[in-house]
Design a protein around this motif. Structure first.
Motif, PDB file in Angstrom:
ATOM      1  N   SER A   1       0.836  -1.204   0.000  1.00 48.43           N
ATOM      2  CA  SER A   1       0.000   0.000   0.000  1.00 48.43           C
ATOM      3  C   SER A   1       0.869   1.250   0.000  1.00 48.43           C
ATOM      4  O   SER A   1       0.623   2.200  -0.749  1.00 48.43           O
ATOM      5  CB  SER A   1      -0.911   0.025   1.216  1.00 48.43           C
ATOM      6  OG  SER A   1      -1.579  -1.203   1.338  1.00 48.43           O
ATOM      7  N   GLY A   2       1.905   1.233   0.824  1.00 51.01           N
ATOM      8  CA  GLY A   2       2.781   2.398   0.926  1.00 51.01           C
ATOM      9  C   GLY A   2       3.463   2.704  -0.393  1.00 51.01           C
ATOM     10  O   GLY A   2       3.552   3.868  -0.804  1.00 51.01           O
ATOM     11  N   LEU A   3       3.935   1.662  -1.079  1.00 48.57           N
ATOM     12  CA  LEU A   3       4.618   1.879  -2.358  1.00 48.57           C
ATOM     13  C   LEU A   3       3.664   2.475  -3.393  1.00 48.57           C
ATOM     14  O   LEU A   3       4.045   3.350  -4.171  1.00 48.57           O
ATOM     15  CB  LEU A   3       5.209   0.565  -2.877  1.00 48.57           C
ATOM     16  CG  LEU A   3       6.466   0.090  -2.137  1.00 48.57           C
ATOM     17  CD1 LEU A   3       6.896  -1.288  -2.620  1.00 48.57           C
ATOM     18  CD2 LEU A   3       7.604   1.089  -2.313  1.00 48.57           C
ATOM     19  N   VAL A   4       2.422   1.998  -3.401  1.00 52.38           N
ATOM     20  CA  VAL A   4       1.441   2.544  -4.359  1.00 52.38           C
ATOM     21  C   VAL A   4       1.169   4.022  -4.049  1.00 52.38           C
ATOM     22  O   VAL A   4       1.198   4.876  -4.938  1.00 52.38           O
ATOM     23  CB  VAL A   4       0.125   1.730  -4.315  1.00 52.38           C
ATOM     24  CG1 VAL A   4      -0.926   2.384  -5.187  1.00 52.38           C
ATOM     25  CG2 VAL A   4       0.375   0.301  -4.759  1.00 52.38           C
ATOM     26  N   ILE A   5       0.958   4.312  -2.762  1.00 53.63           N
ATOM     27  CA  ILE A   5       0.672   5.697  -2.359  1.00 53.63           C
ATOM     28  C   ILE A   5       1.864   6.609  -2.649  1.00 53.63           C
ATOM     29  O   ILE A   5       1.708   7.732  -3.128  1.00 53.63           O
ATOM     30  CB  ILE A   5       0.356   5.757  -0.835  1.00 53.63           C
ATOM     31  CG1 ILE A   5      -0.860   4.911  -0.513  1.00 53.63           C
ATOM     32  CG2 ILE A   5       0.141   7.188  -0.387  1.00 53.63           C
ATOM     33  CD1 ILE A   5      -2.092   5.286  -1.227  1.00 53.63           C
ATOM     34  N   GLY A   6       3.074   6.107  -2.384  1.00 54.18           N
ATOM     35  CA  GLY A   6       4.276   6.904  -2.612  1.00 54.18           C
ATOM     36  C   GLY A   6       4.435   7.291  -4.068  1.00 54.18           C
ATOM     37  O   GLY A   6       5.149   8.228  -4.401  1.00 54.18           O
ATOM     38  N   CYS A   7       3.770   6.536  -4.951  1.00 58.46           N
ATOM     39  CA  CYS A   7       3.835   6.867  -6.379  1.00 58.46           C
ATOM     40  C   CYS A   7       2.685   7.775  -6.805  1.00 58.46           C
ATOM     41  O   CYS A   7       2.897   8.833  -7.399  1.00 58.46           O
ATOM     42  CB  CYS A   7       3.819   5.579  -7.193  1.00 58.46           C
ATOM     43  SG  CYS A   7       3.707   5.848  -8.954  1.00 58.46           S
ATOM     44  N   ILE A   8       1.445   7.403  -6.468  1.00 60.20           N
ATOM     45  CA  ILE A   8       0.308   8.158  -7.029  1.00 60.20           C
ATOM     46  C   ILE A   8       0.073   9.498  -6.340  1.00 60.20           C
ATOM     47  O   ILE A   8      -0.369  10.447  -6.978  1.00 60.20           O
ATOM     48  CB  ILE A   8      -1.004   7.330  -7.054  1.00 60.20           C
ATOM     49  CG1 ILE A   8      -1.368   6.843  -5.663  1.00 60.20           C
ATOM     50  CG2 ILE A   8      -0.906   6.197  -8.045  1.00 60.20           C
ATOM     51  CD1 ILE A   8      -2.721   6.156  -5.609  1.00 60.20           C
ATOM     52  N   ALA A   9       0.399   9.599  -5.050  1.00 57.66           N
ATOM     53  CA  ALA A   9       0.165  10.887  -4.378  1.00 57.66           C
ATOM     54  C   ALA A   9       1.019  12.003  -4.999  1.00 57.66           C
ATOM     55  O   ALA A   9       0.496  13.063  -5.338  1.00 57.66           O
ATOM     56  CB  ALA A   9       0.398  10.758  -2.877  1.00 57.66           C
ATOM     57  N   PRO A  10       2.334  11.778  -5.220  1.00 58.54           N
ATOM     58  CA  PRO A  10       3.111  12.838  -5.876  1.00 58.54           C
ATOM     59  C   PRO A  10       2.693  13.079  -7.330  1.00 58.54           C
ATOM     60  O   PRO A  10       2.740  14.217  -7.797  1.00 58.54           O
ATOM     61  CB  PRO A  10       4.553  12.323  -5.817  1.00 58.54           C
ATOM     62  CG  PRO A  10       4.569  11.298  -4.741  1.00 58.54           C
ATOM     63  CD  PRO A  10       3.215  10.692  -4.740  1.00 58.54           C
ATOM     64  N   VAL A  11       2.278  12.036  -8.050  1.00 55.72           N
ATOM     65  CA  VAL A  11       1.883  12.211  -9.456  1.00 55.72           C
ATOM     66  C   VAL A  11       0.700  13.182  -9.551  1.00 55.72           C
ATOM     67  O   VAL A  11       0.717  14.154 -10.312  1.00 55.72           O
ATOM     68  CB  VAL A  11       1.528  10.855 -10.108  1.00 55.72           C
ATOM     69  CG1 VAL A  11       0.739  11.061 -11.394  1.00 55.72           C
ATOM     70  CG2 VAL A  11       2.791  10.064 -10.414  1.00 55.72           C
ATOM     71  N   ILE A  12      -0.326  12.916  -8.734  1.00 60.73           N
ATOM     72  CA  ILE A  12      -1.479  13.823  -8.723  1.00 60.73           C
ATOM     73  C   ILE A  12      -1.062  15.174  -8.135  1.00 60.73           C
ATOM     74  O   ILE A  12      -1.508  16.236  -8.571  1.00 60.73           O
ATOM     75  CB  ILE A  12      -2.625  13.191  -7.892  1.00 60.73           C
ATOM     76  CG1 ILE A  12      -3.208  11.997  -8.632  1.00 60.73           C
ATOM     77  CG2 ILE A  12      -3.720  14.197  -7.606  1.00 60.73           C
ATOM     78  CD1 ILE A  12      -3.886  12.322  -9.939  1.00 60.73           C
ATOM     79  N   GLY A  13      -0.149  15.114  -7.154  1.00 59.38           N
ATOM     80  CA  GLY A  13       0.322  16.339  -6.516  1.00 59.38           C
ATOM     81  C   GLY A  13       0.965  17.308  -7.494  1.00 59.38           C
ATOM     82  O   GLY A  13       0.782  18.519  -7.374  1.00 59.38           O
ATOM     83  N   VAL A  14       1.709  16.801  -8.489  1.00 63.02           N
ATOM     84  CA  VAL A  14       2.350  17.691  -9.471  1.00 63.02           C
ATOM     85  C   VAL A  14       1.290  18.560 -10.156  1.00 63.02           C
ATOM     86  O   VAL A  14       1.434  19.780 -10.252  1.00 63.02           O
ATOM     87  CB  VAL A  14       3.136  16.884 -10.532  1.00 63.02           C
ATOM     88  CG1 VAL A  14       3.584  17.802 -11.666  1.00 63.02           C
ATOM     89  CG2 VAL A  14       4.344  16.208  -9.914  1.00 63.02           C
ATOM     90  N   PHE A  15       0.203  17.914 -10.593  1.00 59.80           N
ATOM     91  CA  PHE A  15      -0.848  18.688 -11.279  1.00 59.80           C
ATOM     92  C   PHE A  15      -1.492  19.695 -10.320  1.00 59.80           C
ATOM     93  O   PHE A  15      -1.774  20.828 -10.698  1.00 59.80           O
ATOM     94  CB  PHE A  15      -1.921  17.754 -11.845  1.00 59.80           C
ATOM     95  CG  PHE A  15      -1.438  16.942 -13.009  1.00 59.80           C
ATOM     96  CD1 PHE A  15      -1.123  17.557 -14.217  1.00 59.80           C
ATOM     97  CD2 PHE A  15      -1.300  15.572 -12.910  1.00 59.80           C
ATOM     98  CE1 PHE A  15      -0.670  16.821 -15.297  1.00 59.80           C
ATOM     99  CE2 PHE A  15      -0.850  14.826 -13.987  1.00 59.80           C
ATOM    100  CZ  PHE A  15      -0.539  15.455 -15.185  1.00 59.80           C
TER     101      PHE A  15
END
Lengths: 256, 280
Positions: free
Chosen positions: B17-31
């Motif tokens: 779960s942590g690895l998935v969140i560590g990827c998608i949270a910053p991706v959406i965060g950039v936008f």
């Protein structure tokens, strides 16, 4: 000058617009731009120039009258990739935006490519070509915020040109741009019009330069006060401008 | 740690779960950051809390619903909050930022009301507020992975449209793209990522994982694509180191992850300054 066909690229019929009930910004505008023509649109601040452009790009809702693009009513028009647009606000973007010149220009291809597609080799080649055309061939990888104002403006012109449009719409693109870039800009436009036969609609304050470069000129202040050849405009300039501006306008002319 | 991973199911679930969140949270965060909407993340995370509190209240009074994972109700509220923000941005056209605190305070208000109706805090709610490693259930992990896949696919397929809308919305409109649909998809993605991330980092800290890695990345990235690369790299680094120390030293995982995100940001800023000075 290359032949100008009679095929209408823009047609406005009896177009009126108001932001609220009391103030009319545009009143009964009839205007036509044919393929290969270079139309200069002049008028004082707040005369409705930008409103007119936003109306025909569908950025504002059409309230009264008809707008046709390439012969199709605006509501049915879908070939947006045939139109390149450089807005007045283009250079007021977020300067800290982490994007390269190449990336910004690539957004001009979206209409042409459609959804769910990535840039291919052909698209990348087009971007490089158009950057070369505006004299930014060596800046492709630079962050767009690091360029000078004139160079940024050229980036936005490149973005408008990258989909090889048949109509280019420019809203005061030379405001706040250095003299060298302005010269280059007008040469570029002349070149485009003559070699590629595209139609250009240019909004500007700069009446002096406009009357020397364009093939047609229109003068707007809520209503259309003049639409015709630049020579005709020059001959009656005083009368047209004092009617449209309502006061003495010699100050507005620039010597170039 | 490796030994513990093979022994404890809950650790494996937390790690995935942590690895998935560590990827998608910053991706959406950039936008979010480049659109100057980073406050939306905070606002929606509080609305998610309202949903969680509502779910806990429901399970108390309707035993039938007790088996329902509160994350789903949190997601529902978060998506609803996102749509409400969009709505209010149009209602208050000249004060668009008002929509964000409006939804946030309303969300907290209802949340507190639900919590008091459910007779106050319990350990469940505490885990949602500050994140937890032990609390990650099988159904949580599956939900997080599914949300992660949806978000990554959507961002990949709509990348040029999302980029264009973020950079220059007016120009994006003149390309004829379905702007409203894409904005809608985006805001729903934001809501889903927040609800998914809250299991690990906690409601109060979700937005930090969407903003801190991006803030660090923007300082060194040379292009928009690179911004994503560094943001995800920093996000994963923070999650992995945060979860490790949280497990070994028994610290709260959300807080530990945020502290590591902040440390990474500081290191990037310092190194960047040092490099710039060396250049000139």
């Amino acid at each position: 000058m290359k032949k100008q066909s009679d095929f209408p690229v823009i047609e406005l019929q009896n177009v009126s617009f108001q932001y609220d009930a009391r103030t009319r910004v545009l009143e009964d505008i009839n205007l036509r731009l044919n393929q290969g023509e270079f139309l200069g649109l002049v008028g004082p601040n707040g005369s409705g120039k930008s409103t007119l452009i936003k109306l025909l790009l569908g950025l504002l809702p059409l309230q009264q009258g008809d707008v046709k693009l390439f012969g199709k009513p605006l509501s049915q028009f879908t070939s947006w990739n045939r139109i390149g647009y450089v807005s007045q606000k283009a250079t007021h973007f977020n300067l800290g935006f982490p994007a390269t010149v190449f990336e910004v220009v690539s957004t001009g291809l979206i209409g042409k490519m459609g959804l769910f597609r990535w840039l291919g080799q052909k698209e990348k080649e087009q971007i490089r070509h158009v950057l070369h055309l505006v004299g930014l061939g060596d800046k492709a990888k630079s962050p767009v915020g690091k360029l000078s104002g004139g160079q940024q403006q050229r980036v936005f012109i490149a973005r408008a040109l990258v989909s090889s449009p048949d109509l280019l719409i420019l809203d005061e693109p030379t405001v706040g741009v250095d003299a060298e870039s302005v010269d280059l800009f007008y040469r570029l436009l002349e070149n485009l019009q003559q070699k590629e036969n595209i139609a250009i609609l240019l909004v500007s304050h700069d009446i002096g330069v406009m009357t020397r470069k364009v093939s047609h000129i229109a003068c707007l202040n809520k209503k259309l006060f003049f639409h015709g050849a630049p020579q005709q405009f020059r001959e009656n300039q005083e009368a047209i401008l004092s009617a449209a501006y309502g006061h003495d306008v010699h100050l507005l002319e620039h010597a170039h | 740690m490796i030994d513990a991973l093979t022994h404890f199911d809950f650790l494996r679930r937390a790690l995935v779960s942590g690895l998935v969140i560590g990827c998608i949270a910053p991706v959406i965060g950039v936008f979010l950051v480049v659109r100057r909407l980073s406050m939306i993340a905070d606002s929606l995370s509080h609305v998610t809390l309202t949903g969680i509190a509502f779910s806990l209240l429901l399970s108390k009074h309707a035993p039938l619903l007790a088996g329902l994972n509160p994350v789903f109700m949190g997601m529902t509220f978060s998506v609803g909050g996102a749509l409400a923000i969009e709505k209010f941005r149009h209602t208050y056209r000249h004060y668009q930022e008002i929509a964000i605190p409006l939804i946030m305070s309303t969300g907290i208000g209802f949340g507190v009301l639900f919590i008091s109706l459910a007779n106050g805090f319990n350990t469940d709610l505490f885990a949602f507020l500050f994140g937890s490693i032990i609390a990650v259930r099988q159904s949580d992990m599956v939900t997080i992975v599914v949300v992660g896949l949806i978000v990554l696919f959507a961002v990949c397929f709509l990348f040029k449209e999302l980029f264009s809308l973020s950079f220059d919305e007016e120009n994006a409109r003149t390309t004829g793209m379905p702007r409203k649909t894409i904005n809608f998809i985006f805001i729903v993605m934001v809501a889903l990522v927040i609800a998914a991330a809250m299991r690990i980092v906690g409601i109060l800290l979700v937005s930090s994982l969407m903003v801190l890695p991006v803030a660090a990345s923007m300082k060194i990235a040379k292009s928009f694509k690179q911004t994503f690369f560094y943001a995800v790299l920093f996000g994963e680094l923070a999650v992995l180191s945060g979860m490790y120390f949280s497990y070994v030293l028994d610290w709260a995982p959300g807080g530990t992850i945020v502290v590591f995100s902040f440390l990474i940001l500081c290191i990037v800023l310092l190194v960047n300054k040092w490099l710039l000075r060396a250049e000139s």
